[in-house]
Design an enzyme around this catalytic site. Sequence first.
Site, PDB file in Angstrom:
ATOM      1  N   SER A 135       2.558 -10.426  -6.263  1.00 20.12           N
ATOM      2  CA  SER A 135       2.875 -10.073  -4.692  1.00 20.12           C
ATOM      3  C   SER A 135       2.108 -10.912  -3.977  1.00 20.12           C
ATOM      4  O   SER A 135       0.684 -10.946  -4.060  1.00 20.12           O
ATOM      5  CB  SER A 135       2.242  -8.536  -4.640  1.00 20.12           C
ATOM      6  OG  SER A 135       2.462  -8.091  -3.183  1.00 20.12           O
ATOM      7  N   LYS A 161       6.972 -11.321  -5.541  1.00 22.34           N
ATOM      8  CA  LYS A 161       7.410 -10.511  -4.339  1.00 22.34           C
ATOM      9  C   LYS A 161       6.669 -10.959  -3.108  1.00 22.34           C
ATOM     10  O   LYS A 161       5.529 -11.362  -3.109  1.00 22.34           O
ATOM     11  CB  LYS A 161       7.022  -9.058  -4.808  1.00 22.34           C
ATOM     12  CG  LYS A 161       6.568  -8.299  -3.394  1.00 22.34           C
ATOM     13  CD  LYS A 161       6.306  -6.794  -4.020  1.00 22.34           C
ATOM     14  CE  LYS A 161       5.046  -6.257  -3.236  1.00 22.34           C
ATOM     15  NZ  LYS A 161       4.595  -4.875  -3.795  1.00 22.34           N
ATOM     16  N   LYS A 163       6.015 -10.573   1.258  1.00 23.02           N
ATOM     17  CA  LYS A 163       5.696  -9.580   2.144  1.00 23.02           C
ATOM     18  C   LYS A 163       6.836  -9.999   3.430  1.00 23.02           C
ATOM     19  O   LYS A 163       6.728 -11.075   3.920  1.00 23.02           O
ATOM     20  CB  LYS A 163       4.573  -9.268   2.618  1.00 23.02           C
ATOM     21  CG  LYS A 163       3.443  -8.827   1.452  1.00 23.02           C
ATOM     22  CD  LYS A 163       3.704  -7.461   1.248  1.00 23.02           C
ATOM     23  CE  LYS A 163       2.607  -6.920   0.314  1.00 23.02           C
ATOM     24  NZ  LYS A 163       3.088  -5.388   0.038  1.00 23.02           N
ATOM     25  N   ASP A 188       8.896  -7.006   0.204  1.00 20.47           N
ATOM     26  CA  ASP A 188       8.084  -5.685   0.480  1.00 20.47           C
ATOM     27  C   ASP A 188       7.971  -5.563   1.959  1.00 20.47           C
ATOM     28  O   ASP A 188       7.148  -6.431   2.604  1.00 20.47           O
ATOM     29  CB  ASP A 188       6.907  -5.505  -0.336  1.00 20.47           C
ATOM     30  CG  ASP A 188       6.324  -4.358  -0.283  1.00 20.47           C
ATOM     31  OD1 ASP A 188       6.805  -3.172   0.367  1.00 20.47           O
ATOM     32  OD2 ASP A 188       5.196  -3.919  -0.906  1.00 20.47           O
ATOM     33  N   GLU A 213      11.902  -3.411  -1.091  1.00 22.43           N
ATOM     34  CA  GLU A 213      10.772  -2.587  -1.321  1.00 22.43           C
ATOM     35  C   GLU A 213      10.554  -1.578   0.303  1.00 22.43           C
ATOM     36  O   GLU A 213      10.165  -2.539   1.104  1.00 22.43           O
ATOM     37  CB  GLU A 213       9.596  -2.775  -1.933  1.00 22.43           C
ATOM     38  CG  GLU A 213       8.326  -1.996  -2.191  1.00 22.43           C
ATOM     39  CD  GLU A 213       7.268  -2.661  -2.976  1.00 22.43           C
ATOM     40  OE1 GLU A 213       7.488  -3.671  -3.653  1.00 22.43           O
ATOM     41  OE2 GLU A 213       6.044  -2.023  -2.953  1.00 22.43           O
ATOM     42  N   ASP A 238       8.205   3.149  -2.414  1.00 25.63           N
ATOM     43  CA  ASP A 238       6.728   2.913  -2.886  1.00 25.63           C
ATOM     44  C   ASP A 238       6.013   3.764  -1.944  1.00 25.63           C
ATOM     45  O   ASP A 238       5.706   5.117  -2.470  1.00 25.63           O
ATOM     46  CB  ASP A 238       6.166   1.336  -2.296  1.00 25.63           C
ATOM     47  CG  ASP A 238       4.692   1.217  -2.438  1.00 25.63           C
ATOM     48  OD1 ASP A 238       3.911   2.258  -2.850  1.00 25.63           O
ATOM     49  OD2 ASP A 238       4.147   0.172  -2.459  1.00 25.63           O
ATOM     50  N   LYS A 262       2.290   3.750  -8.330  1.00 27.70           N
ATOM     51  CA  LYS A 262       1.014   3.633  -8.289  1.00 27.70           C
ATOM     52  C   LYS A 262       0.069   4.920  -8.479  1.00 27.70           C
ATOM     53  O   LYS A 262       0.442   5.823  -8.153  1.00 27.70           O
ATOM     54  CB  LYS A 262       0.814   3.175  -6.673  1.00 27.70           C
ATOM     55  CG  LYS A 262       1.260   1.890  -6.446  1.00 27.70           C
ATOM     56  CD  LYS A 262       0.875   1.343  -4.863  1.00 27.70           C
ATOM     57  CE  LYS A 262       1.510  -0.120  -4.783  1.00 27.70           C
ATOM     58  NZ  LYS A 262       1.588  -0.223  -3.305  1.00 27.70           N
ATOM     59  N   GLY A 290       0.659  -2.112  -7.323  1.00 29.09           N
ATOM     60  CA  GLY A 290      -1.059  -2.807  -7.123  1.00 29.09           C
ATOM     61  C   GLY A 290      -1.422  -2.268  -5.913  1.00 29.09           C
ATOM     62  O   GLY A 290      -0.694  -2.260  -4.910  1.00 29.09           O
TER      63      GLY A 290
HETATM   64  O1  OSB Z   1       2.708  -2.232  -0.729  1.00 33.84           O
HETATM   65  O2  OSB Z   1       2.649  -2.933  -2.834  1.00 33.84           O
HETATM   66  C1  OSB Z   1       2.192  -2.790  -1.690  1.00 33.84           C
HETATM   67  C2  OSB Z   1      -1.508  -4.187  -1.433  1.00 33.84           C
HETATM   68  C3  OSB Z   1      -1.916  -3.204  -0.607  1.00 33.84           C
HETATM   69  C4  OSB Z   1      -1.289  -2.150  -0.307  1.00 33.84           C
HETATM   70  C5  OSB Z   1       0.275  -1.987  -0.499  1.00 33.84           C
HETATM   71  C6  OSB Z   1       0.658  -2.999  -1.337  1.00 33.84           C
HETATM   72  C7  OSB Z   1      -0.088  -4.105  -1.970  1.00 33.84           C
HETATM   73  C8  OSB Z   1       0.276  -5.410  -2.663  1.00 33.84           C
HETATM   74  C9  OSB Z   1      -0.536  -5.815  -3.521  1.00 33.84           C
HETATM   75  O3  OSB Z   1       1.597  -5.350  -2.580  1.00 33.84           O
HETATM   76  C10 OSB Z   1      -0.381  -5.621  -4.946  1.00 33.84           C
HETATM   77  C11 OSB Z   1      -1.403  -6.263  -5.561  1.00 33.84           C
HETATM   78  O4  OSB Z   1      -1.466  -7.434  -6.047  1.00 33.84           O
HETATM   79  O5  OSB Z   1      -2.418  -5.601  -6.011  1.00 33.84           O
HETATM   80 MG    MG Z   2       4.670  -1.881  -1.569  1.00 31.82          MG
END
Ligand code: OSB
Ligand code: MG
Length: 377
Positions: A135, A161, A163, A188, A213, A238, A262, A290
């Site tokens: 991510s 992925k 953002k 995402d 996402e 999510d 999660k 994550g």
């Molecule tokens: O939406 O998946 C998410 C990190 C913090 C809060 C939300 C998210 C995320 C990530 C990072 O996308 C995922 C990771 O590498 O731990």
């Molecule tokens: Mg997410």
Amino acid sequence: MRIEEITLREIHMRLKERFETSFGALQDRRILLVEICSEGLSGWGEATVLESPSYNSEATDSAWLILRDFLIPLVLGKDIAEASALERTMAPVRGHEMAKAALENALWDIEAQQKAVPLACLLGATRSEIACGVSIGMQSSVSALLSKIATELRDGYQRVKIKIKPGNDLSLVQAIRRQYPEIRLMVDANSAYSLADNYRILALDSFNLMMIEQPLAWDDIYEHAILQAQLHTPICLDECIHNAGHAKAAIKLHACGVINIKLGRVGGHSEARRVHDVCVQSSIPVWCGGMLESGVGRAHNIAMSGLPGFVLPGDVSASRRYWHEDIIEPEVEVSSSGTICLPTAAGLGYTVRRSRIEQLTVRKETRSATPVQIAAQ
Ligand code: OSB
Ligand code: MG
């Protein structure tokens, strides 16, 4: 397993790089760890909260308070037959899933050690290695994003992925697809859109994305169903899935085609497994999300990702993507083909580095149960 002692602590760890999402940027992590001592064994869990209630309604300080004043008093001194039974003991507290998950997962670690099996086996893992994606946080420019992607692909990660948020979406996906027409790519939004700007999401539908996402509100399922009906690309939920009931509702409403699980968001391994089972029954693929975890949370994610429904690469990547030095040994490593081997040692399967954790600790509270009273005959 009699819960004899619980230590709650906050450690500070600085991410190697700032991680930016549609809800803000993170770098200095205030991580909560829970250690349970039971019958000579010690188990670890992480409350995967962020510092502010921007991803879900929990945060470092609220989880600390709920754990210290409500959850720890409920479970301390209790004799729990199986980790999966701890939920019932904590049921008087509504919500606060991430705080609960820290305790429940620590007990799973203990149960696996007691039974001398890796945690993944105890949970029902059917694979020996898991598939990893990355991510990538928002970058300062498109070229910075492209070079980041190049690095991750060189390291072997199986999917990327990125953002997105309104205005920072179509142009990014176009640029990536120009350079990488074939990679497994997803976006995402962390709830940055509404149905009123559905056209922005619909514009992403023709780029062969694996999924989109959580485009809509963090607590919505219904409007995601409306949006999904307009899209070919599967929506992945999510933020809005906190339990198996939510997963069932989302699937029945056709609000998604994928769910990310999660551990913290759903309250620990027991509920995570129920969400997993609901998805498997409906042929909805899942993957492990994550929360920029330390090694403790990461080790739990790795164990869970061994379950059969985790058929897509997760946001579970190497320790060194996040930290200069992690708090477990060995650090989590990803192979050149983008996989992590499930550890084979009993329990979490990684050694928790106590001295390192002690150095990083900024506050700590230990509560011990009163000794078992010998009942008068
Ligand atoms: O939406 O998946 C998410 C990190 C913090 C809060 C939300 C998210 C995320 C990530 C990072 O996308 C995922 C990771 O590498 O731990
Ligand atoms: Mg997410």
